[in-house]
Design a protein around this motif. Structure first.
Motif, PDB file in Angstrom:
ATOM      1  N   GLU A  48      -2.654   2.387  -3.327  1.00 53.40           N
ATOM      2  CA  GLU A  48      -3.401   1.164  -3.035  1.00 53.40           C
ATOM      3  C   GLU A  48      -4.748   1.462  -2.379  1.00 53.40           C
ATOM      4  N   ILE A  49      -5.711   0.578  -2.634  1.00 52.89           N
ATOM      5  CA  ILE A  49      -7.035   0.644  -2.021  1.00 52.89           C
ATOM      6  C   ILE A  49      -7.127  -0.479  -0.989  1.00 52.89           C
ATOM      7  N   PRO A  50      -7.373  -0.174   0.277  1.00 48.24           N
ATOM      8  CA  PRO A  50      -7.517  -1.236   1.270  1.00 48.24           C
ATOM      9  C   PRO A  50      -8.837  -1.987   1.087  1.00 48.24           C
ATOM     10  N   ASP A  83     -11.465 -11.881  13.787  1.00 40.48           N
ATOM     11  CA  ASP A  83     -10.056 -12.228  13.602  1.00 40.48           C
ATOM     12  C   ASP A  83      -9.803 -12.900  12.254  1.00 40.48           C
ATOM     13  N   VAL A  84     -10.818 -13.552  11.704  1.00 40.32           N
ATOM     14  CA  VAL A  84     -10.623 -14.280  10.447  1.00 40.32           C
ATOM     15  C   VAL A  84     -10.596 -13.356   9.234  1.00 40.32           C
ATOM     16  N   ALA A  85     -11.030 -12.123   9.407  1.00 43.63           N
ATOM     17  CA  ALA A  85     -11.038 -11.186   8.285  1.00 43.63           C
ATOM     18  C   ALA A  85      -9.620 -10.783   7.919  1.00 43.63           C
ATOM     19  N   GLU A  86      -9.360 -10.674   6.620  1.00 46.10           N
ATOM     20  CA  GLU A  86      -8.029 -10.317   6.117  1.00 46.10           C
ATOM     21  C   GLU A  86      -8.038  -8.884   5.595  1.00 46.10           C
ATOM     22  N   ASP A  87      -6.957  -8.174   5.858  1.00 41.65           N
ATOM     23  CA  ASP A  87      -6.769  -6.843   5.298  1.00 41.65           C
ATOM     24  C   ASP A  87      -5.787  -6.939   4.134  1.00 41.65           C
ATOM     25  N   LEU A  88      -6.307  -6.734   2.918  1.00 37.57           N
ATOM     26  CA  LEU A  88      -5.501  -6.788   1.703  1.00 37.57           C
ATOM     27  C   LEU A  88      -5.614  -5.449   0.971  1.00 37.57           C
ATOM     28  N   VAL A  89      -4.962  -5.351  -0.159  1.00 38.31           N
ATOM     29  CA  VAL A  89      -5.024  -4.115  -0.945  1.00 38.31           C
ATOM     30  C   VAL A  89      -5.212  -4.436  -2.426  1.00 38.31           C
TER      31      VAL A  89
END
Length: 352
Positions: A82-84, A68-74
């Motif tokens: 964009e690259i995820p 849950d602590v992991a973030e999805d950014l780009v």
């Protein structure tokens, strides 16, 4: 000229008698699981379907753990898209000392940047880094050079925008096909961003020669996880019907070889590369890729540590409960911390 060899080998690491009973048992167990499977390869069911089956635990690989602590950014891509990326920060509350960029394996076809949360969290906590996994586009939907281009774009952005994640890019890691992409990104950074310092590169069981012509690749008929035929399927998916020259051009081992030859012809020093850790088992079809890549890396005048695990199969660090895999994972953490310490102590990147 004296008779002392310029290359030395720790012979026991290469011998059959050095293979542990645990390693033999693990290989037999994995081979049995593969023999019982009725799934076939991604070619049989389709790449997207196989990815879904992996995510559901329907293959020999464990179900990826998502935190849950992991973030999805780009990150921005060269074409304006964009690259995820998947971002995991230290849980200890410390200010991160660096960014670690991870490029996942999977033959350019399988797995995703969201499959390594636990490993990223360990690196983040123990090395005090922001760990980032890049979601490069996968083949066959996106053939070469798309996976390489996405990886390079991510690496360049992180190297030139240290404020994005609050720390500079200092470490790059990639396993298997991800190691191929990692080296391509490192070579690109070395050529185009010469002032940027990487503390180290970690490259377990890398696929560095996409021609698949190395003896360990061709002759290993009893391998598990990956085979010579399977590597051919992955290559065909990523480089469909490519010419021999195109395949060599995509191979970082050949690229590094060309760099060494060009430097010799020009009577100049080859480009200095960051220190690198190579890890591979002798039962891996890609074992020769690691051995020769490590030697070529050192031939540029750069530091390289090559660790050989007797009898270990491809991707052996992913087998839960396997003591040699755990030791290799601990060695990776030790190496990353050592490299960061060396850089912070005045830029000395030599192996301590």
């Amino acid at each position: 000229m004296d008779l002392q060899s310029d290359i030395t080998i720790n012979v026991p690491a290469f011998t059959f008698s050095s293979i542990s009973d645990e390693t033999r048992a693990i290989n037999i167990q994995v081979a049995a699981l593969e023999a019982q499977s009725t799934i076939g390869s991604f070619v049989d069911v389709g790449a997207q379907k196989y990815r879904e089956m992996m995510a559901n635990g329907e293959t020999v690989f464990p179900v990826p753990e998502r935190l849950d602590v992991a973030e999805d950014l780009v990150l921005p891509r060269r074409d304006g898209e964009e690259i995820p990326i998947r971002v995991v920060r230290p849980k200890n509350g410390k200010t991160p000392r660096a960014v670690l960029l991870h490029i996942h394996g999977g033959g350019f076809v399988l797995m995703t940047h969201r499959d390594f949360d636990s490993r990223l969290q360990r690196w983040a906590n123990e090395c005090d880094v922001v760990a980032v996994s890049v979601g490069y586009r996968l083949a066959p939907e996106h053939p070469w050079p798309t996976p390489m281009d996405d990886t390079i774009d991510a690496a360049v952005y992180l190297a030139t925008h240290p404020s994005f994640l609050g720390a500079p890019l200092r470490l790059v890691s990639g396993e298997s096909a991800g190691a191929c992409l990692a080296v391509q990104a490192v070579l690109h950074l070395t050529k185009t961003q010469p002032s940027h310092q990487l503390a180290g590169v970690v490259l377990p069981f890398g696929w560095f020669d996409l021609t698949n012509s190395m003896p360990s690749n061709v002759a290993n008929t009893n391998s598990v996880i990956v085979t010579h035929a399977g590597l051919g399927e992955y290559r065909q998916a990523c480089l469909p019907d490519a010419t021999a020259e195109a395949i060599r051009k995509a191979s970082p081992l050949h690229e590094l070889g060309r760099m060494l030859v060009a430097a010799e012809v020009a009577d100049s020093q080859a480009i200095k590369l960051p220190p690198a850790l190579f890890v591979c088992g002798t039962a891996d079809p890609l074992f020769d890729d690691t051995v020769l890549m490590g030697v070529k890396w050192m031939a540029t005048g750069s530091e390289a540590v090559v660790k050989v695990v007797p009898g270990a199969a491809h991707a052996f660090t992913l087998f839960p409960g396997y003591s040699l895999g755990e030791q290799a994972n601990a060695l990776v953490v030790q190496y990353m911390k050592q490299r960061l310490d060396s850089l912070e102590l005045g830029g000395d990147l030599s192996t301590a």
